[in-house]
Write a protein that holds these residues in place. Sequence first.
Motif, mmCIF file in Angstrom:
data_model
loop_
_atom_site.group_PDB
_atom_site.id
_atom_site.type_symbol
_atom_site.label_atom_id
_atom_site.label_comp_id
_atom_site.label_asym_id
_atom_site.label_seq_id
_atom_site.Cartn_x
_atom_site.Cartn_y
_atom_site.Cartn_z
ATOM 1 N N PHE A 47 0.811 -1.232 0.000
ATOM 2 C CA PHE A 47 0.000 0.000 0.000
ATOM 3 C C PHE A 47 0.838 1.273 0.000
ATOM 4 C CE2 PHE A 47 -2.292 -3.296 2.561
ATOM 5 C CZ PHE A 47 -3.194 -3.655 1.572
ATOM 6 N N THR A 48 2.143 1.141 0.039
ATOM 7 C CA THR A 48 3.025 2.317 0.060
ATOM 8 C C THR A 48 4.168 2.108 -0.928
ATOM 9 O OG1 THR A 48 4.511 1.407 1.748
ATOM 10 C CG2 THR A 48 2.603 2.659 2.542
ATOM 11 N N GLY A 49 4.946 3.183 -1.152
ATOM 12 C CA GLY A 49 6.136 3.070 -1.997
ATOM 13 C C GLY A 49 5.934 3.574 -3.408
ATOM 14 N N PHE A 50 4.840 4.295 -3.632
ATOM 15 C CA PHE A 50 4.554 4.829 -4.964
ATOM 16 C C PHE A 50 5.354 6.126 -5.199
ATOM 17 C CE2 PHE A 50 1.098 2.133 -3.644
ATOM 18 C CZ PHE A 50 0.841 1.377 -4.785
ATOM 19 N N THR A 51 5.575 6.444 -6.489
ATOM 20 C CA THR A 51 6.427 7.601 -6.800
ATOM 21 C C THR A 51 5.811 8.929 -6.365
ATOM 22 O OG1 THR A 51 5.493 7.603 -9.009
ATOM 23 C CG2 THR A 51 7.629 6.567 -8.752
ATOM 24 N N ASP A 52 4.496 8.969 -6.275
ATOM 25 C CA ASP A 52 3.895 10.260 -5.912
ATOM 26 C C ASP A 52 3.883 10.499 -4.400
ATOM 27 O OD1 ASP A 52 1.961 8.431 -5.270
ATOM 28 O OD2 ASP A 52 0.328 9.467 -6.309
ATOM 29 N N GLU A 53 4.467 9.610 -3.626
ATOM 30 C CA GLU A 53 4.655 9.866 -2.190
ATOM 31 C C GLU A 53 5.949 10.650 -2.047
ATOM 32 O OE1 GLU A 53 4.539 5.861 -0.582
ATOM 33 O OE2 GLU A 53 2.661 5.530 -1.645
ATOM 34 N N GLN A 54 5.823 11.979 -1.950
ATOM 35 C CA GLN A 54 7.016 12.840 -1.993
ATOM 36 C C GLN A 54 7.207 13.661 -0.737
ATOM 37 O OE1 GLN A 54 6.486 14.938 -5.720
ATOM 38 N NE2 GLN A 54 6.651 13.040 -6.914
ATOM 39 N N GLY A 55 6.450 13.349 0.311
ATOM 40 C CA GLY A 55 6.530 14.117 1.548
ATOM 41 C C GLY A 55 5.369 15.080 1.646
ATOM 42 N N SER A 56 5.148 15.607 2.868
ATOM 43 C CA SER A 56 4.042 16.542 3.030
ATOM 44 C C SER A 56 4.481 17.733 3.867
ATOM 45 C CB SER A 56 2.844 15.848 3.678
ATOM 46 O OG SER A 56 3.164 15.479 4.997
ATOM 47 N N GLY A 57 3.757 18.831 3.750
ATOM 48 C CA GLY A 57 4.076 20.043 4.505
ATOM 49 C C GLY A 57 5.517 20.457 4.251
ATOM 50 N N GLU A 58 6.229 20.737 5.338
ATOM 51 C CA GLU A 58 7.632 21.138 5.212
ATOM 52 C C GLU A 58 8.491 20.023 4.618
ATOM 53 O OE1 GLU A 58 9.213 22.947 8.798
ATOM 54 O OE2 GLU A 58 8.051 24.657 8.030
ATOM 55 N N GLY A 59 8.016 18.810 4.760
ATOM 56 C CA GLY A 59 8.782 17.663 4.277
ATOM 57 C C GLY A 59 8.569 17.375 2.796
#
Length: 375
Positions: free
Chosen positions: A260-272
Amino acid sequence: MKVIFSKECLLHDPPFEVLGGQRVPYFEKPERLTIIENELRSNGFEISEELDPDIELKEHILRVHSADYLDYLETAYETWVKQGGNEISVLPEAFPHVNLLKASPNVAQTTNAIARAGVSSLEFTSTVFELFRIPHEGLYCFDLSCPITKDTHKATLASLRVTLTAAKLLSSSALDSIFALCRPPGHHAMPSLCAGYCFLNNIAIAARFIQHTSSPDTTKPKVAILDIDYHHGNGSQAAFYDDPSVLYVSLHGENDYPYFTGFTDEQGSGEGEGYNFNFPLPRGTTGDDEYCETLQRAVAIVQKFEPAFVLVSLGVDTFIDDPISDFKVTTSGYLRIGGIIASIHRPTLFVMEGGYALESIGKNVSNILRGFESK
Ligand code: OKS
Ligand code: ZN
């Protein structure tokens, strides 16, 4: 390269897990470590079993994990047996789905040990929990690969102490690299969830440890986590998802565990945002050349970040003959991989994660470290 190791890491030894719809012998075996230990010894590595007794584990664990989860890990086995559970291990059998939680806000209030092991997925359902004011307790597992035996917690703490001893040596001395030879592994473990053979997230806790124990008059050091295990480190990613001071970069098998994780569009959120990078690679075809090409790109991202320390989640389940994975990296490929990591030229802590091909695991790990050293 100095290697830190502890025999207490061998104490966690569950007889089986459930994988692919079958009961199978537990892949994450103690022998993995002894085979690596022997291979490293015969290659002339210095192996130290001297662990730092002064590190207060709990203080550092709580920077990543919740207090109730830690309490659960400490007491789960005892409670389970007291309630009549079998003496082999705590293993959940029921996972309340998010929709069940929505329909029944009391679901987490159970005191039944079987349910407490499985009442789960806090990370996925925390908003639902808040919405319905469900107490955050007893929600601790999302798959069937983390049986808790009598000695599991002892081994888990030893694994963490090995990692933090190595982290302390690296950050307080002029060493340019060190290897934490430990198990159980950590990169799937979330603040309140065990899964994928992982209970405490060793490398995430090490990143926080280094940041919090660095000299107060320097600015908080930036840390990069490079995850070369075959599986996506969902726990490590989540720990720093909104934190720009810890970069997470992972290469892993596409469409494989943890699914359910590890996709390319997971790029961090907020300051991250912009500090999380995933490189899912195709199963079946990814061999030395394809892997090394992508690793070069990952390494370029790490270099651009200019971290004070690089922490490597070292898995060798990318190996062609790994029994639960689907890449085609070869034993000599690991020499190249080690060399590419060395080109970052930063103090580097290697932390053991996965790898299950017992015949080759020693040579594969040793080749990564030798490849690193010869650059
Ligand atoms: C399914 C778990 C099977 C795969 C676990 C993968 C562990 C690993 N219940 N992570 O890096 O090697
Ligand atoms: Zn793995």
